[in-house]
Design an enzyme around this catalytic site. Structure first.
Site, PDB file in Angstrom:
ATOM      1  N   HIS A   1      -6.454  -3.932  -4.378  1.00  0.00           N
ATOM      2  CA  HIS A   1      -6.704  -4.215  -2.972  1.00  0.00           C
ATOM      3  C   HIS A   1      -7.174  -5.658  -2.813  1.00  0.00           C
ATOM      4  O   HIS A   1      -8.070  -6.113  -3.541  1.00  0.00           O
ATOM      5  CB  HIS A   1      -7.790  -3.295  -2.419  1.00  0.00           C
ATOM      6  CG  HIS A   1      -7.340  -1.879  -2.251  1.00  0.00           C
ATOM      7  ND1 HIS A   1      -8.215  -0.860  -1.933  1.00  0.00           N
ATOM      8  CD2 HIS A   1      -6.122  -1.300  -2.331  1.00  0.00           C
ATOM      9  CE1 HIS A   1      -7.555   0.268  -1.826  1.00  0.00           C
ATOM     10  NE2 HIS A   1      -6.281   0.035  -2.075  1.00  0.00           N
TER      11      HIS A   1
ATOM     12  N   ASP B   1      -8.517   5.728  -1.682  1.00  0.00           N
ATOM     13  CA  ASP B   1      -7.119   5.404  -1.955  1.00  0.00           C
ATOM     14  C   ASP B   1      -6.827   5.647  -3.435  1.00  0.00           C
ATOM     15  O   ASP B   1      -7.604   5.259  -4.304  1.00  0.00           O
ATOM     16  CB  ASP B   1      -6.836   3.948  -1.588  1.00  0.00           C
ATOM     17  CG  ASP B   1      -5.350   3.610  -1.628  1.00  0.00           C
ATOM     18  OD1 ASP B   1      -4.529   4.545  -1.550  1.00  0.00           O
ATOM     19  OD2 ASP B   1      -5.027   2.415  -1.732  1.00  0.00           O
TER      20      ASP B   1
ATOM     21  N   SER C   1      -9.819  -1.454  -6.670  1.00  0.00           N
ATOM     22  CA  SER C   1     -10.229  -2.141  -5.449  1.00  0.00           C
ATOM     23  C   SER C   1     -11.460  -2.998  -5.754  1.00  0.00           C
ATOM     24  O   SER C   1     -11.375  -3.900  -6.577  1.00  0.00           O
ATOM     25  CB  SER C   1     -10.502  -1.105  -4.349  1.00  0.00           C
ATOM     26  OG  SER C   1     -10.846  -1.722  -3.140  1.00  0.00           O
TER      27      SER C   1
END
Length: 235
Positions: A48, A176, A21
């Site tokens: 992401h 995540d 991310s």
């Protein structure tokens, strides 16, 4: 650094899945740049990004890597030695269909067709066999506030490949990927996490380490060389 107790047989691994991310662009540049052109496994990545972000990530990373890099497409077969990126605003999943080998009923000579049925413990029943894995794209609700979600990719990889999957968590600002990495570990796959001290953002690696018995915790610069070494170990 922790060393894996998994069976280090280069023939057992079939896929690498990567989640990242915040700070992921630089991390992926290092990871992919250190993988040789001869790297044998497909590498599937969730980075992401905003759903309206320009589609330039593939082109940028291609300049840094000797491996072919593309965005994954729905129903696309997964090829070895390729890098695939999850498209913006889509969950990326791996599907591993099971089809029936052709079988002939000895009574009437009827040929069994390929069909999605449950296997039957019967000598006349079709024999299920694995076929090439493919991608699936989904617009289901975000998971961990993200679409694409790392957990979604990792969990589908664990379902499809079990102990043949390798999961890698890099820098990021959420949790995540933790649940997905745990599933890969539970299925007997190999797990890597970037050493939080080397990560641009330590939140995602720290979450994975706190919740998963990770096989390898390494500085970013050592992950690709370790992968290459594991995959070239001889029995």
């Amino acid at each position: 650094m922790t060393k894996s107790t998994a069976k280090l047989n280069k023939n057992i691994f079939e896929i690498v899945v990567v989640g990242t991310s915040l700070g992921g662009l630089d991390a992926l540049t290092v990871l992919l740049g250190d993988l040789p052109q001869s790297f044998p496994l497909p590498v599937v990545i969730v980075q992401h990004r905003h759903k309206t972000s320009p589609n330039r990530l593939t082109d940028f990373l291609q300049q840094k890597s000797s491996l072919q890099i593309t965005e994954a497409e729905d129903k696309e077969p997964i090829a070895p030695g390729r890098v695939y990126l999850a498209p913006a605003d889509y969950h990326l999943l791996i599907e591993l269909p099971w089809v029936e080998k052709l079988s002939i009923d000895e009574n009437d000579g009827t040929a069994w067709k390929s069909a999605a049925v449950e296997p039957i413990d019967n000598s006349k029943s079709p024999i299920l066999s694995r076929v090439s894995p493919t991608f699936a794209l989904s617009t289901d609700a975000p998971v961990c506030h993200a679409r694409p979600s790392i957990d979604v990719l990792f969990e589908s990889a664990a379902d499809a490949f079990g102990e043949r999957a390798i999961g890698i968590i890099l820098t990021g600002a959420s949790s995540d990927g933790t649940a997905g990495l745990a599933k890969i570990k539970a299925e007997g796959g190999l797990t890597f996490v970037e050493e939080p001290a080397s990560a641009f953002c330590r939140t995602m690696p720290a979450s994975a380490i706190a919740n998963v018995e990770v096989d390898w915790i390494l500085p970013l610069s050592q992950i690709a060389p370790c992968l290459v070494n594991l995959l070239t170990i001889k029995n």
